[in-house]
Scaffold this active site. Structure first.
Site, mmCIF file in Angstrom:
data_model
loop_
_atom_site.group_PDB
_atom_site.id
_atom_site.type_symbol
_atom_site.label_atom_id
_atom_site.label_comp_id
_atom_site.label_asym_id
_atom_site.label_seq_id
_atom_site.Cartn_x
_atom_site.Cartn_y
_atom_site.Cartn_z
ATOM 1 N N GLY A 48 -57.627 48.811 -73.858
ATOM 2 C CA GLY A 48 -57.033 47.590 -74.403
ATOM 3 C C GLY A 48 -56.952 47.727 -75.896
ATOM 4 O O GLY A 48 -56.503 48.759 -76.393
ATOM 5 N N GLU A 49 -57.436 46.751 -76.589
ATOM 6 C CA GLU A 49 -57.403 46.778 -78.053
ATOM 7 C C GLU A 49 -58.843 46.638 -78.558
ATOM 8 O O GLU A 49 -59.451 45.572 -78.434
ATOM 9 C CB GLU A 49 -56.496 45.634 -78.530
ATOM 10 N N SER A 50 -59.358 47.721 -79.111
ATOM 11 C CA SER A 50 -60.776 47.722 -79.477
ATOM 12 C C SER A 50 -61.099 46.682 -80.557
ATOM 13 O O SER A 50 -62.189 46.114 -80.564
ATOM 14 C CB SER A 50 -61.205 49.117 -79.927
ATOM 15 N N CYS A 80 -60.771 54.708 -73.077
ATOM 16 C CA CYS A 80 -59.859 54.459 -74.207
ATOM 17 C C CYS A 80 -60.463 53.476 -75.220
ATOM 18 O O CYS A 80 -61.415 53.841 -75.904
ATOM 19 C CB CYS A 80 -58.514 54.005 -73.663
ATOM 20 N N ARG A 106 -59.279 56.600 -83.906
ATOM 21 C CA ARG A 106 -58.373 55.700 -83.166
ATOM 22 C C ARG A 106 -56.926 56.164 -83.318
ATOM 23 O O ARG A 106 -56.566 56.746 -84.339
ATOM 24 C CB ARG A 106 -58.462 54.274 -83.718
ATOM 25 N N ILE A 135 -52.607 56.272 -73.412
ATOM 26 C CA ILE A 135 -51.822 55.199 -74.034
ATOM 27 C C ILE A 135 -52.407 54.901 -75.410
ATOM 28 O O ILE A 135 -53.524 54.391 -75.508
ATOM 29 C CB ILE A 135 -51.844 53.916 -73.179
ATOM 30 N N ARG A 136 -51.668 55.245 -76.437
ATOM 31 C CA ARG A 136 -52.179 55.074 -77.817
ATOM 32 C C ARG A 136 -53.659 55.479 -77.864
ATOM 33 O O ARG A 136 -54.523 54.726 -78.326
ATOM 34 C CB ARG A 136 -51.959 53.641 -78.303
ATOM 35 N N HIS A 171 -56.864 56.905 -68.846
ATOM 36 C CA HIS A 171 -57.019 55.681 -68.039
ATOM 37 C C HIS A 171 -56.987 55.952 -66.530
ATOM 38 O O HIS A 171 -55.935 55.760 -65.904
ATOM 39 C CB HIS A 171 -55.853 54.731 -68.339
ATOM 40 N N GLU A 173 -57.907 54.080 -64.251
ATOM 41 C CA GLU A 173 -57.593 52.818 -63.559
ATOM 42 C C GLU A 173 -56.086 52.611 -63.379
ATOM 43 O O GLU A 173 -55.670 51.745 -62.620
ATOM 44 C CB GLU A 173 -58.233 51.625 -64.292
HETATM 45 N N1 GLN Z 1 -55.199 52.036 -79.484
HETATM 46 C C1 GLN Z 1 -56.148 51.199 -78.840
HETATM 47 C C2 GLN Z 1 -57.303 50.847 -79.756
HETATM 48 O O1 GLN Z 1 -57.403 51.352 -80.819
HETATM 49 C C3 GLN Z 1 -56.684 51.841 -77.573
HETATM 50 C C4 GLN Z 1 -55.572 51.993 -76.595
HETATM 51 C C5 GLN Z 1 -55.999 51.882 -75.159
HETATM 52 O O2 GLN Z 1 -57.101 51.417 -74.839
HETATM 53 N N2 GLN Z 1 -55.082 52.234 -74.300
HETATM 54 O O3 GLN Z 1 -58.135 50.070 -79.403
#
Ligand code: GLN
Length: 187
Positions: A48-50, A80, A106, A135-136, A171, A173
């Site tokens: 997600g978004e840390s 992630c 990151r 993903i990113r 990921h 999941e």
């Molecule tokens: N780029 C996200 C972050 O810095 C991590 C991306 C992800 O969990 N798919 O939190």
């Protein structure tokens, strides 16, 4: 029967809970509060978004309690963004859990490659190649202490383990592979 918690503040928690439903002889539940955390034996920190997760973790008091449980031996798996929360060393200032001996950067993959899927065998985890969805994704730049490398892709560490802490930059999941789950459940 063990209960597996999935931190469900933000990100891909529903996908993790869905995957856990396919595994026999375990229970699973979302974790949003300290009381829910108390009810679980193992914890998954989703992607997600840390930055967002870090804020909510600290506001709710979950950060300190999760950290305490991990240091007391609760198995934890960060995917992630979840992995970012676990790392002791980060390239950015972020109030996080800082429990696992590794250095993480990151958003380490360039913009053109910020999302991609590859197939790769991780002999320690499964006997057939795993689908790895990035993903990113962050990068595990280096490991230290007792942290071990479980897998690399393209010269970069993508999975690592330290005692009962597991970290993947990809990921599982978002695929049908349950091998990493089964590996985590044995820690
Ligand atoms: N780029 C996200 C972050 O810095 C991590 C991306 C992800 O969990 N798919 O939190």
């Amino acid at each position: 029967m063990e209960t597996i918690g999935v931190l469900s503040l933000q990100g891909s928690f529903a996908e993790h809970l869905q995957a856990l439903k396919k595994i026999k002889n375990i229970k699973s539940m979302p974790v949003k509060t300290v009381a829910e955390l108390d009810a679980v034996d193992r914890l998954i920190l989703p992607g997600g978004e840390s930055t967002t997760m870090s804020k909510i973790l600290n506001i709710t008091g979950l950060a300190a309690e999760i950290r305490r449980r991990i240091l007391a031996g609760m198995p934890v798996w960060g995917t992630c963004a979840g992995l970012i929360l676990l790392a002791k060393e980060l390239d950015v200032g972020l109030p996080h859990l800082a429990v696992m001996d590794m250095q993480v950067r990151r958003n380490a993959y360039g913009s053109q490659l910020d999302s991609f899927t590859v197939q790769k065998l991780i002999p320690k985890i499964s006997s057939s190649p795993l689908n790895m969805v990035f993903i990113r994704a962050p990068q595990i730049v280096s490991i230290n202490g007792t942290t071990e490398v479980l897998a690399e892709y393209d010269g970069k560490i993508v999975a690592a383990q330290q005692n009962r802490m597991l970290a993947t930059t990809f990921h599982p999941e978002l695929t049908d592979d349950l091998d990493v789950y089964n590996y985590f459940l044995k820690l």
